[in-house]
Structures are given as structure tokens and as C-alpha cells.
Scaffold this motif. Sequence first.
Motif, PDB file in Angstrom:
ATOM      1  N   HIS A  79      -5.802  16.830  13.360  1.00 22.76           N
ATOM      2  CA  HIS A  79      -4.545  16.882  12.609  1.00 22.76           C
ATOM      3  C   HIS A  79      -4.623  15.928  11.419  1.00 22.76           C
ATOM      4  CE1 HIS A  79      -3.926  13.530  15.443  1.00 22.76           C
ATOM      5  NE2 HIS A  79      -3.235  12.999  14.459  1.00 22.76           N
ATOM      6  N   PRO A  80      -3.864  16.222  10.366  1.00 28.26           N
ATOM      7  CA  PRO A  80      -3.909  15.346   9.187  1.00 28.26           C
ATOM      8  C   PRO A  80      -2.998  14.133   9.360  1.00 28.26           C
ATOM      9  CG  PRO A  80      -2.468  17.219   8.766  1.00 28.26           C
ATOM     10  CD  PRO A  80      -3.001  17.403  10.156  1.00 28.26           C
ATOM     11  N   GLU A  81      -3.442  13.003   8.825  1.00 25.29           N
ATOM     12  CA  GLU A  81      -2.562  11.819   8.744  1.00 25.29           C
ATOM     13  C   GLU A  81      -2.670  11.297   7.313  1.00 25.29           C
ATOM     14  OE1 GLU A  81      -2.327   7.958  11.463  1.00 25.29           O
ATOM     15  OE2 GLU A  81      -3.673   7.729   9.747  1.00 25.29           O
ATOM     16  N   GLN A  82      -1.529  11.210   6.659  1.00 23.32           N
ATOM     17  CA  GLN A  82      -1.566  10.836   5.241  1.00 23.32           C
ATOM     18  C   GLN A  82      -1.806   9.342   5.043  1.00 23.32           C
ATOM     19  OE1 GLN A  82       1.606   9.831   2.531  1.00 23.32           O
ATOM     20  NE2 GLN A  82       1.575  11.942   1.776  1.00 23.32           N
ATOM     21  N   GLY A  83      -2.685   9.024   4.109  1.00 20.03           N
ATOM     22  CA  GLY A  83      -2.885   7.635   3.691  1.00 20.03           C
ATOM     23  C   GLY A  83      -2.673   7.574   2.196  1.00 20.03           C
ATOM     24  N   GLN A  84      -1.903   6.592   1.738  1.00 24.11           N
ATOM     25  CA  GLN A  84      -1.667   6.465   0.293  1.00 24.11           C
ATOM     26  C   GLN A  84      -2.407   5.236  -0.240  1.00 24.11           C
ATOM     27  OE1 GLN A  84       2.377   7.063  -0.912  1.00 24.11           O
ATOM     28  NE2 GLN A  84       2.084   6.040  -2.873  1.00 24.11           N
ATOM     29  N   LEU A  85      -3.043   5.417  -1.368  1.00 22.93           N
ATOM     30  CA  LEU A  85      -3.778   4.304  -1.986  1.00 22.93           C
ATOM     31  C   LEU A  85      -3.220   4.044  -3.371  1.00 22.93           C
ATOM     32  CD1 LEU A  85      -5.838   5.207   0.261  1.00 22.93           C
ATOM     33  CD2 LEU A  85      -7.614   4.512  -1.276  1.00 22.93           C
ATOM     34  N   MET A  86      -3.386   2.826  -3.866  1.00 21.85           N
ATOM     35  CA  MET A  86      -3.062   2.585  -5.272  1.00 21.85           C
ATOM     36  C   MET A  86      -4.080   1.617  -5.850  1.00 21.85           C
ATOM     37  SD  MET A  86       0.495   0.719  -4.601  1.00 21.85           S
ATOM     38  CE  MET A  86       0.609  -0.964  -4.014  1.00 21.85           C
ATOM     39  N   ALA A 143       0.276 -11.855   0.646  1.00 22.85           N
ATOM     40  CA  ALA A 143      -1.038 -12.427   0.994  1.00 22.85           C
ATOM     41  C   ALA A 143      -1.589 -13.261  -0.159  1.00 22.85           C
ATOM     42  CB  ALA A 143      -2.018 -11.306   1.341  1.00 22.85           C
ATOM     43  N   PHE A 144      -1.463 -12.731  -1.378  1.00 22.76           N
ATOM     44  CA  PHE A 144      -2.041 -13.401  -2.558  1.00 22.76           C
ATOM     45  C   PHE A 144      -1.013 -13.398  -3.693  1.00 22.76           C
ATOM     46  CE2 PHE A 144      -5.614 -11.046  -0.500  1.00 22.76           C
ATOM     47  CZ  PHE A 144      -6.256 -12.148   0.041  1.00 22.76           C
ATOM     48  N   PRO A 145      -0.145 -14.393  -3.773  1.00 25.02           N
ATOM     49  CA  PRO A 145       0.927 -14.376  -4.779  1.00 25.02           C
ATOM     50  C   PRO A 145       0.408 -14.206  -6.214  1.00 25.02           C
ATOM     51  CG  PRO A 145       1.339 -16.087  -3.152  1.00 25.02           C
ATOM     52  CD  PRO A 145      -0.011 -15.530  -2.836  1.00 25.02           C
ATOM     53  N   ALA A 146      -0.816 -14.675  -6.487  1.00 25.78           N
ATOM     54  CA  ALA A 146      -1.328 -14.605  -7.864  1.00 25.78           C
ATOM     55  C   ALA A 146      -1.517 -13.164  -8.337  1.00 25.78           C
ATOM     56  CB  ALA A 146      -2.666 -15.343  -7.958  1.00 25.78           C
ATOM     57  N   LEU A 147      -1.596 -12.213  -7.407  1.00 26.79           N
ATOM     58  CA  LEU A 147      -1.836 -10.819  -7.815  1.00 26.79           C
ATOM     59  C   LEU A 147      -0.555 -10.113  -8.277  1.00 26.79           C
ATOM     60  CD1 LEU A 147      -4.439  -9.560  -5.166  1.00 26.79           C
ATOM     61  CD2 LEU A 147      -4.828 -10.722  -7.341  1.00 26.79           C
ATOM     62  N   ALA A 148       0.575 -10.808  -8.168  1.00 21.99           N
ATOM     63  CA  ALA A 148       1.862 -10.182  -8.536  1.00 21.99           C
ATOM     64  C   ALA A 148       1.875  -9.731  -9.992  1.00 21.99           C
ATOM     65  CB  ALA A 148       2.999 -11.158  -8.273  1.00 21.99           C
ATOM     66  N   CYS A 149       1.069 -10.372 -10.831  1.00 25.81           N
ATOM     67  CA  CYS A 149       1.109 -10.038 -12.263  1.00 25.81           C
ATOM     68  C   CYS A 149       0.308  -8.776 -12.607  1.00 25.81           C
ATOM     69  CB  CYS A 149       0.592 -11.225 -13.075  1.00 25.81           C
ATOM     70  SG  CYS A 149      -1.112 -11.582 -12.652  1.00 25.81           S
ATOM     71  N   LEU A 150      -0.463  -8.253 -11.656  1.00 27.86           N
ATOM     72  CA  LEU A 150      -1.311  -7.090 -11.983  1.00 27.86           C
ATOM     73  C   LEU A 150      -0.496  -5.794 -12.042  1.00 27.86           C
ATOM     74  CD1 LEU A 150      -4.509  -7.676  -9.812  1.00 27.86           C
ATOM     75  CD2 LEU A 150      -4.249  -7.973 -12.282  1.00 27.86           C
ATOM     76  N   LYS A 151      -0.855  -4.952 -12.991  1.00 23.03           N
ATOM     77  CA  LYS A 151      -0.153  -3.657 -13.107  1.00 23.03           C
ATOM     78  C   LYS A 151      -0.849  -2.624 -12.221  1.00 23.03           C
ATOM     79  CE  LYS A 151       1.423  -3.927 -17.890  1.00 23.03           C
ATOM     80  NZ  LYS A 151       0.637  -5.084 -18.389  1.00 23.03           N
ATOM     81  N   ILE A 152      -0.030  -1.799 -11.567  1.00 25.16           N
ATOM     82  CA  ILE A 152      -0.598  -0.670 -10.811  1.00 25.16           C
ATOM     83  C   ILE A 152      -0.789   0.466 -11.806  1.00 25.16           C
ATOM     84  CG2 ILE A 152      -0.086   1.045  -9.023  1.00 25.16           C
ATOM     85  CD1 ILE A 152       1.578  -1.290  -7.707  1.00 25.16           C
ATOM     86  N   VAL A 153      -1.995   1.026 -11.837  1.00 22.34           N
ATOM     87  CA  VAL A 153      -2.253   2.063 -12.839  1.00 22.34           C
ATOM     88  C   VAL A 153      -2.318   3.476 -12.239  1.00 22.34           C
ATOM     89  CG1 VAL A 153      -3.393   0.526 -14.480  1.00 22.34           C
ATOM     90  CG2 VAL A 153      -4.768   1.665 -12.731  1.00 22.34           C
ATOM     91  N   ARG A 154      -2.500   3.568 -10.937  1.00 18.40           N
ATOM     92  CA  ARG A 154      -2.661   4.899 -10.357  1.00 18.40           C
ATOM     93  C   ARG A 154      -2.393   4.842  -8.860  1.00 18.40           C
ATOM     94  NH1 ARG A 154      -7.416   8.055  -9.499  1.00 18.40           N
ATOM     95  NH2 ARG A 154      -8.706   6.241  -9.888  1.00 18.40           N
ATOM     96  N   ASP A 189       2.072  14.240  -1.286  1.00 18.83           N
ATOM     97  CA  ASP A 189       2.913  13.590  -2.303  1.00 18.83           C
ATOM     98  C   ASP A 189       2.789  12.075  -2.163  1.00 18.83           C
ATOM     99  OD1 ASP A 189       3.776  16.022  -3.026  1.00 18.83           O
ATOM    100  OD2 ASP A 189       5.746  15.900  -2.053  1.00 18.83           O
ATOM    101  N   THR A 190       2.955  11.380  -3.269  1.00 21.01           N
ATOM    102  CA  THR A 190       2.998   9.909  -3.182  1.00 21.01           C
ATOM    103  C   THR A 190       4.459   9.467  -3.070  1.00 21.01           C
ATOM    104  OG1 THR A 190       2.952   9.825  -5.579  1.00 21.01           O
ATOM    105  CG2 THR A 190       0.872   9.457  -4.451  1.00 21.01           C
ATOM    106  N   ASP A 191       4.655   8.265  -2.550  1.00 21.72           N
ATOM    107  CA  ASP A 191       5.998   7.786  -2.257  1.00 21.72           C
ATOM    108  C   ASP A 191       6.151   6.392  -2.882  1.00 21.72           C
ATOM    109  OD1 ASP A 191       8.136   6.501  -1.015  1.00 21.72           O
ATOM    110  OD2 ASP A 191       7.905   7.645   0.839  1.00 21.72           O
TER     111      ASP A 191
END
Length: 373
Positions: free
Chosen positions: A230-237, A291-302, A275-277
Motif C-alpha cells: 500500500h502507498p504511504e505518502q512522504g513529503q519532502l522540501m 533542532a537548529f535555530p540558525a536554519l530559520a533564515c533559509l528559504k524553502i525553494v521546493r 498533493d503537497t500540504d
Amino acid sequence: MEHSDFLVVGGGVIGSAVACGLLHKKCSVTLLDAGGDAFNASLANFGLVWVQGKGQGSRRYAEWCHEASELFPEYVRQLETETGIDLAYRKPGGLVLCHGEEEYQKREKVLERLRNESRHGSYDCHMLDRADVQKMLPNLTLGPGITGGSYSAHDGYLNPLALLKALHMSFTQGGGHFCSGTAVTNIGYQHGRFLVTTNSGEFTAEKIVLAAGNAMTRLSRMVGMDVQVHPEQGQLMVTERTRPTLSMPISGIQQTAEGSFIVGLSNRNVGFNTDTDTRLMKQMAQRVVNAFPALACLKIVRSWSSLRVLTADGLPIYQQSERCPGAYAVTAHSGVTLAPQHQIHIADWIAEGVQPEEFERFSTRRFDVEKTA
Ligand SMILES: Cc1cc2nc3c(=O)[nH]c(=O)nc-3n(C[C@H](O)[C@H](O)[C@H](O)COP(=O)(O)OP(=O)(O)OC[C@H]3O[C@@H](n4cnc5c(N)ncnc54)[C@H](O)[C@@H]3O)c2cc1C
């Protein structure tokens, strides 16, 4: 009509690895893939070669993953030499971070169970306190909620797109016939020979290997098997690129050789929906920032979603049909991690009947035992 010793149905990472292994046996092999499939897990996964935590309740599966990780460095070296493709494979070990005391205790219990179930009472993965985790990640300061984690030296990662490309190249360079855009619609069996109907012609073979991901249930019934997946959806960014800061993969977070962070921490049962959510993205991003507060400034591109291929108990199915001998089903949840096992040991089993130790554990007969128990 084209004839070969072996037909492999499904050109994802599992079918391609098995097809390459069969080709090394000096057999003629044709690999059929429907192509253009949005549900193709091999093109959309995390690329971890991951051992720790796998196999609770199944010592053989824990060992199977561990053996794969041992085979990996030489496996990659050979594939890279053959194809000239850099798989970006690294084995720096891997971490699972614990957010809070409860997660820490839960993780400790998982490792304790794996240790108790192991052959010699030893399981090579250990808990670290917060200070030790911080020492392992010198370039990123941990958030205040991280209480520690578990570390295994057997974990690593690679570029999954490069792996699939290298397998396809190795297969065609080695003389295999790869038919992309060829969807199997029917499989017939007569006098020990398989007749396969596709959208672009018919093929015959002495043996057939089904490795068609989430299409396995339907196809396996055509050769008298009941391989339920059966399928189980995993979302990545993925984030924008930044300087290298994360020195090892963490379950659900890793930094690619190019500098992007990939984040993927979700499991959803939503059928064949990819679909992405955005709410899920927010939750995943929040956990990374915790986990890593310093990463808050990174933009999600995809961001994208893909479907895992799961059996009822999450373990692989490696099975030969009793009704149509010569037809095999090969499916597993960790197709990247297990690539060397599929190319070496599963191909040995299919071509020469050499069964790995305690192989029966991976047949569908285990479900019959559970039903009657
Ligand atoms: C989000 C996510 C993250 C993951 N992360 C990891 C990870 O870090 N490490 C790891 O080891 N594993 C990971 N996995 C699991 C891994 O991706 C899968 O185990 C693996 O890709 C499964 O490969 P497969 O070849 O069985 O299936 P697929 O990749 O789905 O390939 C099946 C192929 O069969 C073909 N097909 C289907 N029907 C037909 C037909 N009728 N005729 C011909 N061809 C057909 C399709 O076109 C497809 O190419 C992840 C999975 C997901 C979804």
C-alpha cells in the motif's frame, strides 16, 4: 515478439538493481518500465543509506540492512567506475535527534529492544547526551529542546537520482534491453514460459521478476501471488543552498553536496494522493528550526510528495510464485539502502537458487502464520 531469459517489470531502484545483478549472470535481460509515473518512489526519496532503528521485531531485517551498509562502499565504487557517475555517497554515520526527555526515553527503548533481539546481544548504535551530539555537529548550535540522540556509524547517504541513473546506464552498457514507456497490462503463463502483454507489444521470457512498486498487488495476482502493498505518502522540501554546515545526515534532515538542506519527516495514509500540504511543511520546518535555530533564515525553494511502497509489516517481500514457478516478486520499503542486497543476493537467488540465510522470513507465508496464530 521479443524473447529473453529474464523480464524485469519496473525500472525503479529495486527492479533496476535486480536487472543489473541478473545481467552479471550472463543472462539476457529485458527491463520494462511504464515511465512517467508520478508515484515513482525512486525519483523522489531522501537518499539515506540507513540502518539504525530498522528491524524491531525482525532480527533478520535488522541484519539485512546492516549487511547492505557494509556492502555499500564497494558497491558504489564499482558502479561509479562502470558509469563515471558520481553518486555523492558518504558514510559519516547518522544521528536521530531527540526533542525532549520523552523522545529520548522512547529512543533508548527502541535501541534496547534491537539489542535484546540481536544475535549476540549487541547492536551497534548508541545514545548520546546533548553535549555529545553538539560535539558531533560543531557548525550548528542545537536548539534548547534537544535532549540528545542516537548515533550509528553505519548510516550514510547518496544522491538517489544519480543512483537510479547509474543503474540504468550500467544495465544498458552491460547489454541489457531497457524499454521505457512500456506498461505491462497482462502476464500469461504456459508450459513454463511467460507471455507479457504491454502497451507496446508482447514479450516472452523463461523467468519474470515483478518489481513494480505500488503496482505490485495487481501484477502479482496475474502470476498466482498475493503480494499486498500500500502507498504511504512522504513529503519532502528543499531549501536554498548555503555553506556546508551539517556534517552527517540526521533522520529527516540532511545537507546535499551542493549545500541545500532536504527535510522530510512526514508519513500520511492518503491513498495515491501526491498533493503537497503547506500545514505539513510548516510543521516540518518548525521541527528543523527547533533542532537548529540558525536554519530559520533559509528559504524553502521546493516541496514534493511521493509514495512509499509498504507491506503490512514494513518488511520486504521476496517470493517465488508456487502456481507459476519462475515468477518472482521483489519489494521493499528501503530500496536505496538495500540496493546492493538486491543486485547481489536477490539476483543470486533468482538466477541460481542461492538463498540468503533465513530467507523464508521475507516470503508472504509469514502473513499466513500470523493469520493462523
Ligand atoms: C518520501 C520518501 C523518502 C524515502 N527515503 C528513503 C531513504 O532515504 N532511503 C531508502 O532506502 N529508501 C527511501 N525511500 C523508499 C525508496 O524510495 C523505495 O523503497 C524505492 O524507491 C522503491 O523502489 P521500487 O523500484 O520498488 O518502486 P518505484 O520507485 O515506485 O518504481 C516502480 C516502477 O515500476 C514501474 N511500473 C509500475 N507499474 C508498471 C507496469 N504495469 N508495467 C511496467 N512498469 C511499471 C513504475 O513506472 C516505476 O518506475 C523513500 C520513499 C519516499 C516516498
